[in-house]
Design a protein around this motif. Structure first.
Motif, PDB file in Angstrom:
ATOM      1  N   GLU A   1      51.149  55.959  73.716  1.00  0.00           N
ATOM      2  CA  GLU A   1      51.304  56.398  72.334  1.00  0.00           C
ATOM      3  C   GLU A   1      51.199  55.218  71.370  1.00  0.00           C
TER       4      GLU A   1
ATOM      5  N   LYS B   1      47.607  54.157  71.024  1.00  0.00           N
ATOM      6  CA  LYS B   1      46.845  55.103  70.200  1.00  0.00           C
ATOM      7  C   LYS B   1      47.115  54.873  68.711  1.00  0.00           C
TER       8      LYS B   1
ATOM      9  N   ILE C   1      44.717  54.597  78.046  1.00  0.00           N
ATOM     10  CA  ILE C   1      44.700  55.811  77.219  1.00  0.00           C
ATOM     11  C   ILE C   1      43.980  56.945  77.944  1.00  0.00           C
TER      12      ILE C   1
ATOM     13  N   GLU D   1      46.022  59.306  80.211  1.00  0.00           N
ATOM     14  CA  GLU D   1      47.132  60.055  79.628  1.00  0.00           C
ATOM     15  C   GLU D   1      47.209  61.478  80.187  1.00  0.00           C
TER      16      GLU D   1
END
Length: 555
Positions: free
Chosen positions: A518, A521, A538, A541
């Protein structure tokens, strides 16, 4: 009292501006349009103003009184010493004049000068200003490199610095004028090594001196600026080294007008700022930030931490009675800052020769409101901006305001953002890890006594148990539907237990990885270029979310 006036000097001449709220040109001083008005000075109470226009020195009475104050009939002016072409001493560069007649009473050849209201001193010689025909006293101390007279009321104190040589340490000694009988007559003595030069700062009450000792080269190679240490010397004989918890240069040190504390700005960027008491103990730590200067208001109730020069002009305005952050104005490209004597307003300016473009000044209220702005035309330069001084007590301390004073100009004072980040959401990423402000005073318990180590340990245990009970109570109040149908989202939910330590450990690790994703991102959304391994994280995820869902549904 009337608002202090603001002096402006530059290539367009010298004139004064009425203080807030009008900012119109003052009629108390007739503009001098000369292009060489660079040397200016106010008397300490602001009633007299002197300037040199390259041809003569002028003195005017700003109070419009009929006669000069009999306590201030003398006027010194000093220009840089220069030897004559034939190698002789040259013209006397320090002159004392009678203000009533303009007659020169005495002239000297001196390379360094310092004075207060009663004494003029040059290295080791002292004159009483009312009788300058002969030396009043002489300090018999060899190799004096620097000295500073104390401010404030009599008796005057003198701090002298003697650099070390042949293995002997450097030292600073404090004397009370005119007691110069030798080392035994000194009020205090502080010796130290590693000092090529020093800066000595008296507090307002002349009870202590802060000494910044500097070397030209840091032999450890840790700093380009050399090595610096901060020392405290009290007029009662006590001395100490001020322990600064972050390595790096000392950018600024300033005394509070109360003389009971001082603020130091130090350490590699982002720099720390800390307030210390007279025992050299930290009282409040402002954390880290882009700053290299500190300025107390004349009343001592507000402190400005600023980043000028090679920094972006960010300012932090603090209420130092309660250590609350008031505002964060930004004055880009500022080369100078000064407080108005009323303790309510401050001026920032961009002046030549430090910067020869975008010269001008801004007047602020300490709550962050920009009240007035003036930009000098491109073909002109501004050299200085000064507030008219006033004696202590003329402007009493007022209660600190937290809400900004309304003004249309304040809309233009916005924080700088790089072009790549404009019109985008704010980023949580930082180039350096920043430290938050924290109160350094020990917790108080019972009858204003500090808690013992055991009591502090028990207090922390009690607070931890209390927090755990509140969390368990919140979980118990959840509805059955909420417990049986968990919704898996990228947000991290509070920790729960399954009864299986191995399973709990796996769930905890998965949530930790999702939290890190998170953050990555958010950084990518703010425009940061991610590394290849960060992009791969990422991409994992969805698989991690599916694994977390399977583990929690299997419980």
């Amino acid at each position: 009292p009337a608002p202090p006036e603001l002096l402006r000097g530059g290539s367009e001449g010298l004139y004064m501006v009425n203080g807030p709220p009008s900012f119109t040109e003052s009629t108390a001083f007739q503009r001098d349009s000369g292009k060489n008005c660079k040397a200016v000075a106010f008397s300490r109470d602001g009633s007299l103003f002197a300037w040199c226009n390259g041809e003569r020195v002028n003195v005017v009475n700003l109070t419009r009184a009929d006669a000069f104050n009999p306590q201030k009939p003398l006027f010194f002016f000093y220009f840089f010493f220069a030897a004559a072409k034939d190698g002789t001493a040259g013209v006397p560069n320090l002159q004392l004049h009678d203000l009533r007649t303009g007659k020169c009473l005495k002239s000297f050849i001196q390379k360094k000068i310092n004075m207060d209201s009663q004494i003029c001193s040059t290295q080791r010689e002292f004159w009483a200003l009312q009788a300058v025909d002969a030396i009043a006293n002489k300090l018999h101390l060899q190799k004096v490199s620097d000295f500073v007279l104390s401010p404030g009321a009599q008796p005057t104190k003198i701090a002298v610095y003697v650099p070390g040589s042949k293995g002997a340490p450097s030292f600073v000694r404090l004397y009370q004028y005119p007691n110069f009988g030798g080392p035994q007559s000194a009020l205090a003595n502080k010796s130290f090594f590693k000092a090529d030069k020093v800066t000595m700062l008296w507090n307002k009450k002349a009870t202590a001196v802060l000494v910044i000792a500097s070397t030209e080269v840091d032999k450890t190679g840790a700093s380009y600026y050399g090595e610096q240490t901060l020392h405290y010397v009290g007029s009662s004989g006590e001395s100490a080294v001020v322990q600064l918890p972050k390595n790096g240069p000392i950018y600024d040190v300033c005394w509070s007008p109360s003389s009971a504390e001082f603020c130091a700005v130090y350490g590699f960027m982002p720099a720390k700022a800390t307030v210390f008491n007279l025992k050299c103990e930290p009282v409040f730590d402002f954390g880290t930030g882009p700053r290299n200067a500190a300025f107390y208001s004349p009343q001592g109730h507000v402190l400005v931490l600023a980043g000028f020069g090679n920094l972006r002009g960010q300012m932090e305005v603090w209420d130092v009675r309660n250590y609350r952050l008031i505002s964060r104005p930004v004055a880009a490209d500022s080369t100078c800052f000064s407080w108005c004597p009323d303790g309510e307003h401050m001026v920032t300016a961009t002046c030549a020769p430090r910067l020869r473009v975008s010269n001008g000044y801004k007047v602020w209220h300490y709550t962050g409101t920009l009240l007035h702005s003036h930009l000098v035309p491109a073909e002109q330069e501004m050299w200085q901006v000064l507030w008219q001084p006033f004696l202590d007590g003329v402007f009493p301390e007022r209660a600190v305001k937290l809400n900004p004073v309304p003004n249309e100009l304040s809309r233009a004072a916005q924080a700088y953002r790089p072009p790549a980040l404009r019109n985008k959401p704010g980023s949580t990423s930082r180039l350096h890890e920043e430290e938050p402000p924290q109160n350094m005073k020990p917790p108080q318990g019972g009858a204003d006594k500090p808690l013992s180590k055991t009591a502090l340990k028990n207090q922390r245990k009690h607070e931890a148990k209390k927090a755990a009970k509140q969390e368990a109570k919140a979980d118990a109040n959840q509805s059955p539907a909420q417990v049986s149908t968990p919704q898996i989202t990228p947000q991290i939910t509070p920790a729960t237990t399954t009864g299986d330590p191995e399973l709990d450990k796996k769930i905890k690790n998965l949530k930790k990885k999702l939290k890190a994703i998170e953050q990555l991102k958010e950084q990518a959304a703010a425009g940061k270029q991610l590394e290849k391994n960060q992009v791969e994280k990422i991409q994992k995820e969805a698989a991690l979310l599916k694994e977390l869902e399977d583990l929690e549904l299997g419980v």
